[in-house]
Design a protein around this motif. Sequence first.
Motif, PDB file in Angstrom:
ATOM      1  N   GLN A   1       8.029  14.275   3.832  1.00  0.00           N
ATOM      2  CA  GLN A   1       7.237  14.654   2.661  1.00  0.00           C
ATOM      3  C   GLN A   1       7.672  13.747   1.525  1.00  0.00           C
ATOM      4  O   GLN A   1       8.791  13.859   1.042  1.00  0.00           O
ATOM      5  CB  GLN A   1       7.496  16.114   2.291  1.00  0.00           C
ATOM      6  N   GLY A   2       6.808  12.858   1.128  1.00  0.00           N
ATOM      7  CA  GLY A   2       7.183  11.941   0.062  1.00  0.00           C
ATOM      8  C   GLY A   2       6.319  10.696   0.115  1.00  0.00           C
ATOM      9  O   GLY A   2       5.219  10.714   0.673  1.00  0.00           O
ATOM     10  N   PHE A   3       6.853   9.629  -0.468  1.00  0.00           N
ATOM     11  CA  PHE A   3       6.102   8.379  -0.533  1.00  0.00           C
ATOM     12  C   PHE A   3       6.333   7.559   0.731  1.00  0.00           C
ATOM     13  O   PHE A   3       7.441   7.517   1.254  1.00  0.00           O
ATOM     14  CB  PHE A   3       6.563   7.541  -1.734  1.00  0.00           C
ATOM     15  N   ILE A   4       5.293   6.896   1.206  1.00  0.00           N
ATOM     16  CA  ILE A   4       5.465   5.836   2.207  1.00  0.00           C
ATOM     17  C   ILE A   4       4.870   4.565   1.605  1.00  0.00           C
ATOM     18  O   ILE A   4       3.763   4.571   1.077  1.00  0.00           O
ATOM     19  CB  ILE A   4       4.762   6.113   3.548  1.00  0.00           C
TER      20      ILE A   4
ATOM     21  N   VAL B   1       0.869  -1.187   0.000  1.00  0.00           N
ATOM     22  CA  VAL B   1       0.000   0.000   0.000  1.00  0.00           C
ATOM     23  C   VAL B   1       0.899   1.228   0.000  1.00  0.00           C
ATOM     24  O   VAL B   1       1.933   1.245   0.681  1.00  0.00           O
ATOM     25  CB  VAL B   1      -0.941  -0.048   1.228  1.00  0.00           C
ATOM     26  N   PHE B   2       0.505   2.238  -0.761  1.00  0.00           N
ATOM     27  CA  PHE B   2       1.358   3.418  -0.936  1.00  0.00           C
ATOM     28  C   PHE B   2       0.580   4.690  -0.660  1.00  0.00           C
ATOM     29  O   PHE B   2      -0.579   4.814  -1.080  1.00  0.00           O
ATOM     30  CB  PHE B   2       1.879   3.495  -2.378  1.00  0.00           C
TER      31      PHE B   2
ATOM     32  N   GLU C   1       6.698  -4.293   7.051  1.00  0.00           N
ATOM     33  CA  GLU C   1       7.809  -3.340   6.976  1.00  0.00           C
ATOM     34  C   GLU C   1       7.328  -2.044   6.345  1.00  0.00           C
ATOM     35  O   GLU C   1       6.330  -2.018   5.629  1.00  0.00           O
ATOM     36  CB  GLU C   1       8.946  -3.912   6.133  1.00  0.00           C
ATOM     37  N   TYR C   2       8.075  -0.989   6.646  1.00  0.00           N
ATOM     38  CA  TYR C   2       7.882   0.288   5.961  1.00  0.00           C
ATOM     39  C   TYR C   2       9.001   0.467   4.953  1.00  0.00           C
ATOM     40  O   TYR C   2      10.140   0.059   5.202  1.00  0.00           O
ATOM     41  CB  TYR C   2       8.049   1.452   6.938  1.00  0.00           C
ATOM     42  N   ASN C   3       8.704   1.141   3.844  1.00  0.00           N
ATOM     43  CA  ASN C   3       9.763   1.611   2.954  1.00  0.00           C
ATOM     44  C   ASN C   3       9.527   3.097   2.709  1.00  0.00           C
ATOM     45  O   ASN C   3       8.385   3.560   2.732  1.00  0.00           O
ATOM     46  CB  ASN C   3       9.754   0.854   1.625  1.00  0.00           C
ATOM     47  N   CYS C   4      10.622   3.821   2.454  1.00  0.00           N
ATOM     48  CA  CYS C   4      10.514   5.281   2.346  1.00  0.00           C
ATOM     49  C   CYS C   4      10.462   5.730   0.887  1.00  0.00           C
ATOM     50  O   CYS C   4      10.854   6.837   0.560  1.00  0.00           O
ATOM     51  CB  CYS C   4      11.674   5.932   3.083  1.00  0.00           C
TER      52      CYS C   4
END
Length: 427
Positions: free
Chosen positions: A272-275, A202-203, A290-293
């Motif tokens: 500020q950006g994508f998660i 999910v983004f 997990e999270y990715n940045c």
Amino acid sequence: MKNILLLGSGGRECALAWKLSQSPLCGTFFIAPGNAGTAEYGINLPVSYNDFEAIGKACIEYKIDIIIPGPEDPLVLGIYDFIKSNPALRHIIVAGPTKAGAQLEGSKAFSKKFMERHNIPTAAYQEFTKDSFEQGVAYIKRSEMPIVIKADGLAAGKGVVIAQNAAEAVKAFRAMVMDEQFGQASSKVVIEQFLDGIELSVFVFTDGTNYVLLPEAKDYKRIGEGDKGLNTGGMGAVSPVPFADDEFMLKVTERIITPTVSGLKQEDILYQGFIFFGLIKVKGEPYVIEYNCRLGDPETEVIIPRLENDLVELILKMEEGKLDEVAVQHSSRAAGAVMLVSEGYPGHYEKGMIMTGFDSVKGSLLFHAGTALKDGKVLTNGGRVLAVTSYGDNITKALEKSYENAALISYSGKYYRRDIGWEFAEK
Ligand code: AMP
Ligand code: GLY
């Protein structure tokens, strides 16, 4: 018009380049270092995405207004902080988090503690180092199997071991903390409960207060059909994800996304950006794996084609902190991507194979991953070579088109999985 610099060279960046270059707000567009596919949408610069000094120079020379980091490395290394600490560069918009924010991906121990602080559902865990090795072994011995051992830092996708028994778990744990298998990245280790469920990606795109939900996706990580064999960067992806229905997505936004964005803000971490939320659905409930940045690859190759908004406009709204004013539109069409890879990948493979057949492809988007241009020819230049993405009324129809066109691309050693999206097959 904004001059844009996109960092990276994979299929994700090619899909972003395709999208950004369509914007009426996109001025001169550069990709560093890019690939043979990104060269169709902008100007490739021979600059590594981790070489901040060279990136800074390019920003001044080409009057860059916006930087979009594709991969995690520059974000975790602090590209945002580098740009903002230089008076000649700090006017540049960076569509990505600060170094502090990128820890969501850069440190598993940080992300687990963050989730604990904000009550975000995730697997139960403990963190250990060399000094607490014996406690770690004791923790493994009293835990249920399987169990998951994770290096704290970035380990090129190899830092996660799912151990079926205690002996395997202790072996992986010892290799990471005692034998420094991943160097500094495994000096700390997270040991966590194994969650049995179905994964999805999910983004969101956030301005630090508000966020917009992008299309969700499912990727296929194993090299072999039937999800067998070694893990890869990703062999294909589909969007939307049929089991991510409204009820489930409401749980995801209420329990996971909103507390993550407001948690970062509460902790004064500028993001500020994508998660990218790597989630797992267990008995109907969402948990964070997990999270990715950053965005995912190959997920980007299906979610960006389904995003109908102007991405440059979204970035400008992000900068103003006004993403709440944006109504995000997802295409009602499905998208399916099939990744063509090199023979031997994810192990050893050869580069430099001549690729042909591009002109015969009709009705699909070709997002180059590991390709390079040499003397007017397109050559393979990586393990994952090319994503073939198509739209369709459903996932099955989209993938049929991708497979039809995947067959038309030729190079020595071409391999791809023929079962992407298998669990969602419809007529
Ligand atoms: P990562 O390299 O962090 O993306 O993790 C690799 C893969 O390991 C994930 O995509 C999951 O398939 C799996 N994984 C990680 N943590 C867990 C967990 N707690 N339970 C089950 N599977 C997991
Ligand atoms: N496809 C998973 C990732 O980009 O990490």
